[in-house]
Motif scaffolding. Structure first.
Motif, PDB file in Angstrom:
ATOM      1  N   ALA A   1     -28.535   7.751  20.606  1.00 42.45           N
ATOM      2  CA  ALA A   1     -28.672   8.289  19.247  1.00 42.45           C
ATOM      3  C   ALA A   1     -29.202   7.227  18.290  1.00 42.45           C
ATOM      4  N   THR A   2     -28.761   6.004  18.461  1.00 38.53           N
ATOM      5  CA  THR A   2     -29.253   4.915  17.618  1.00 38.53           C
ATOM      6  C   THR A   2     -30.750   4.716  17.831  1.00 38.53           C
TER       7      THR A   2
ATOM      8  N   ALA B   1     -37.051   4.274  17.886  1.00 41.16           N
ATOM      9  CA  ALA B   1     -37.477   3.334  18.924  1.00 41.16           C
ATOM     10  C   ALA B   1     -38.497   4.043  19.808  1.00 41.16           C
ATOM     11  N   ASP B   2     -39.511   3.309  20.226  1.00 40.61           N
ATOM     12  CA  ASP B   2     -40.515   3.884  21.125  1.00 40.61           C
ATOM     13  C   ASP B   2     -39.957   4.056  22.526  1.00 40.61           C
ATOM     14  N   HIS B   3     -39.045   3.136  22.907  1.00 40.02           N
ATOM     15  CA  HIS B   3     -38.519   3.113  24.273  1.00 40.02           C
ATOM     16  C   HIS B   3     -37.021   2.845  24.267  1.00 40.02           C
TER      17      HIS B   3
ATOM     18  N   GLU C   1     -37.001  13.123  21.571  1.00 35.83           N
ATOM     19  CA  GLU C   1     -37.412  13.092  20.167  1.00 35.83           C
ATOM     20  C   GLU C   1     -38.252  11.867  19.822  1.00 35.83           C
ATOM     21  N   GLY C   2     -39.213  11.567  20.676  1.00 38.53           N
ATOM     22  CA  GLY C   2     -40.129  10.466  20.417  1.00 38.53           C
ATOM     23  C   GLY C   2     -39.757   9.160  21.079  1.00 38.53           C
ATOM     24  N   THR C   3     -38.607   9.112  21.733  1.00 40.37           N
ATOM     25  CA  THR C   3     -38.148   7.901  22.409  1.00 40.37           C
ATOM     26  C   THR C   3     -38.218   8.115  23.916  1.00 40.37           C
TER      27      THR C   3
ATOM     28  N   ARG D   1     -41.156  -0.781  19.709  1.00 39.84           N
ATOM     29  CA  ARG D   1     -39.744  -0.826  19.315  1.00 39.84           C
ATOM     30  C   ARG D   1     -38.918  -0.391  20.526  1.00 39.84           C
ATOM     31  N   VAL D   2     -38.028  -1.275  20.989  1.00 43.92           N
ATOM     32  CA  VAL D   2     -37.300  -1.063  22.238  1.00 43.92           C
ATOM     33  C   VAL D   2     -35.799  -1.184  22.012  1.00 43.92           C
TER      34      VAL D   2
END
Length: 151
Positions: free
Chosen positions: A109-110, A116-118, A133-135, A7-8
């Motif tokens: 923020a979105t 999103a992974d990236h 936070e994971g992105t 997810r990008v």
């Protein structure tokens, strides 16, 4: 079992780089074409469409901008996200934490809110090389299974 696509979130500057034919536009185009091939899942704020479609520079104009949006956002199954109360709260927090401009904070923020992974951008104002936070925040990079098109 099907393999999930990365997810990008592609920041507006990737689209504008392609639109204006900037020196590094090939790197940005590689990401957009991966979305077109469905190698990645794009996530985008509605703000992104405004920034790209409303680009006020002297070239190339609204027609090419709309064509780019149609091809690489509307035509690839983008997961659209509205700028709602939760995104704005997250954007305010990230703006303070990372010293981001308002629009940039909304984009990041979105991405974070929608897991999103990236998050990819040429803009050095973002916390490149960090995981928010994971992105993972970076410049455009191949995060999908490479194909011959990625050479």
């Amino acid at each position: 079992m099907p393999v999930s696509r990365p997810r990008v979130y592609a920041d507006a500057d990737l689209f504008l780089s392609v639109l204006k034919g900037e020196p590094r536009h090939a790197e940005a185009l590689r990401v957009l074409e991966a979305a077109e091939r469905r190698d990645i899942q794009l996530v985008a704020s509605r703000l992104l469409a405004v920034e790209v479609g409303g680009y006020g520079g002297d070239r190339p104009g609204p027609g090419p901008a709309e064509d780019l949006l149609t091809r690489f956002l509307d035509g690839v199954g983008t997961e659209w996200v509205e700028v709602d109360l939760l995104v704005t709260r997250e954007a305010r927090r990230l703006a303070w934490e990372y010293r981001l401009r308002a629009g940039d904070a909304v984009h990041l923020a979105t991405a974070v809110r929608r897991k999103a992974d990236h998050f990819m951008s040429f803009d050095r104002g973002f916390p490149h090389g960090q995981n928010v936070e994971g992105t993972a925040v970076s410049e455009p990079v191949v995060v999908w299974q490479p194909t011959l098109y990625d050479q």
